[in-house]
Design an enzyme around this catalytic site. Structure first.
Site, PDB file in Angstrom:
ATOM      1  CE1 TYR A   1      33.039  46.028  39.728  1.00 20.47           C
ATOM      2  CE2 TYR A   1      34.016  48.091  38.889  1.00 20.47           C
ATOM      3  CZ  TYR A   1      33.273  47.369  39.944  1.00 20.47           C
ATOM      4  OH  TYR A   1      32.640  48.066  40.865  1.00 20.47           O
TER       5      TYR A   1
ATOM      6  CG  HIS B   1      31.956  41.239  43.738  1.00 21.37           C
ATOM      7  ND1 HIS B   1      31.090  42.248  44.216  1.00 21.37           N
ATOM      8  CD2 HIS B   1      31.447  40.116  43.821  1.00 21.37           C
ATOM      9  CE1 HIS B   1      30.163  41.738  44.841  1.00 21.37           C
ATOM     10  NE2 HIS B   1      30.062  40.221  44.681  1.00 21.37           N
TER      11      HIS B   1
ATOM     12  CE  LYS C   1      36.456  46.694  45.503  1.00 24.75           C
ATOM     13  NZ  LYS C   1      35.782  45.685  45.521  1.00 24.75           N
TER      14      LYS C   1
END
Length: 294
Positions: free
Chosen positions: A148, A156, A193
């Site tokens: 993070y 996020h 991600k």
């Protein structure tokens, strides 16, 4: 991939209170209070007051544990988190099951016995933490860690971190075949991600003591899925009257482009006008027939 902040003002809060500053405050507070951690199998339990609990939470070390004692607060640290506070920041002492404080070498041997790949995983954890990334377990995403930019309440996670090693251990068998790479990249993409592989080279130093970490080298690589439509060189404008790529929309059981969707919409309007015209023509014919009927 750009950071995805949670709500308005989250980025401003993170910039006003950088993670490096919070970790520094935690380090000073732990040293002043002479905090001790209790070794418990594959984790370390720390008893803290309200101030320390707030700092641990803000710096994202450990997780609070609810107990029957209302006047005491406990935090459970993972192996990498505990050793980082003990060895790298030198602000935490860990007490073993025998009741004595363990030295760094004793704690190192114990953690290796619980987790054989601990030297490599800790090198990656400390490497990212030194860069002021917040590092959490990535078990729910099928990776080792998630990184993070700041506290998870504000942003996020951006990276799904996979630890690899050039040595002879259990980590060097991952991502060796294309199917593993494909599945991992698609999974990371589905949760927004970027896959970050961190390759650790031990340089034949072994792992007998924590001092070997100074000789370990780290190589970072990001792996993303190549999209041919977005990677072409002619993205500046239409060429020879050809239609550019548009965002796709689901309609009537198939994917159609926004251009096609617009054309369909104009076609429907034209069709409606034609239908209305035919309807008026039929009505006028009926009226004429009614007048001419004897």
């Amino acid at each position: 991939m750009m950071p995805r902040w949670k709500g308005k003002g989250s980025q401003a809060k993170a910039n006003a209170d950088p993670m490096s500053k919070i970790v520094s405050q935690l380090q000073s507070s732990l040293i002043q209070s002479e905090t001790r951690g209790l070794l418990s199998s594959c984790s370390v339990l720390v008893e803290v007051d309200a101030e320390l609990a707030d700092l641990l939470n803000r710096s994202c070390f450990g997780r609070p544990r609810i107990t029957a004692q209302e006047d005491k607060q406990w935090f459970q640290l993972d192996l990498e988190e505990a050793f980082y506070l003990c060895f790298s920041l030198k602000c935490l002492k860990v007490i073993g099951e025998d009741g004595y404080i363990k030295s760094n070498e004793e704690l190192w041997d114990y953690l290796k016995s619980k987790k054989p790949v601990f030297p490599v995983s800790y090198k990656v954890y400390s490497h990212l933490r030194h860069k002021n990334w917040v590092v959490r377990s990535g078990l729910q995403y099928g990776v080792d860690f998630v990184a993070y930019r700041h506290h998870p309440a504000l942003v996020h996670s951006e990276y799904a971190v996979l630890v690899l090693s050039e040595g002879d251990n259990d980590l060097n068998g991952r991502l060796r075949v294309w199917s593993d790479v494909h599945c991992t990249v698609r999974l990371c993409g589905s949760v927004a991600k970027t896959l970050l592989t961190v390759i650790v080279n031990g340089n034949n130093q072994g792992a007998n003591s924590p001092s070997c970490l100074e000789h370990y080298t780290v190589e970072e690589q990001t792996i993303t899925r190549w999209n041919p439509e977005r990677s072409r060189e002619d993205q500046t404008g239409p060429k020879n009257g050809t239609k550019k790529w548009r965002q796709m929309a689901w309609q009537k059981g198939r994917w159609i482009s926004e251009v096609e969707k617009g054309e369909n919409g104009r076609g429907k309007k034209k069709e409606m006008k034609e239908r209305k015209g035919k309807g008026k023509e039929k009505e006028s014919r009926k009226e004429r027939k009614a007048i001419d009927w004897p």
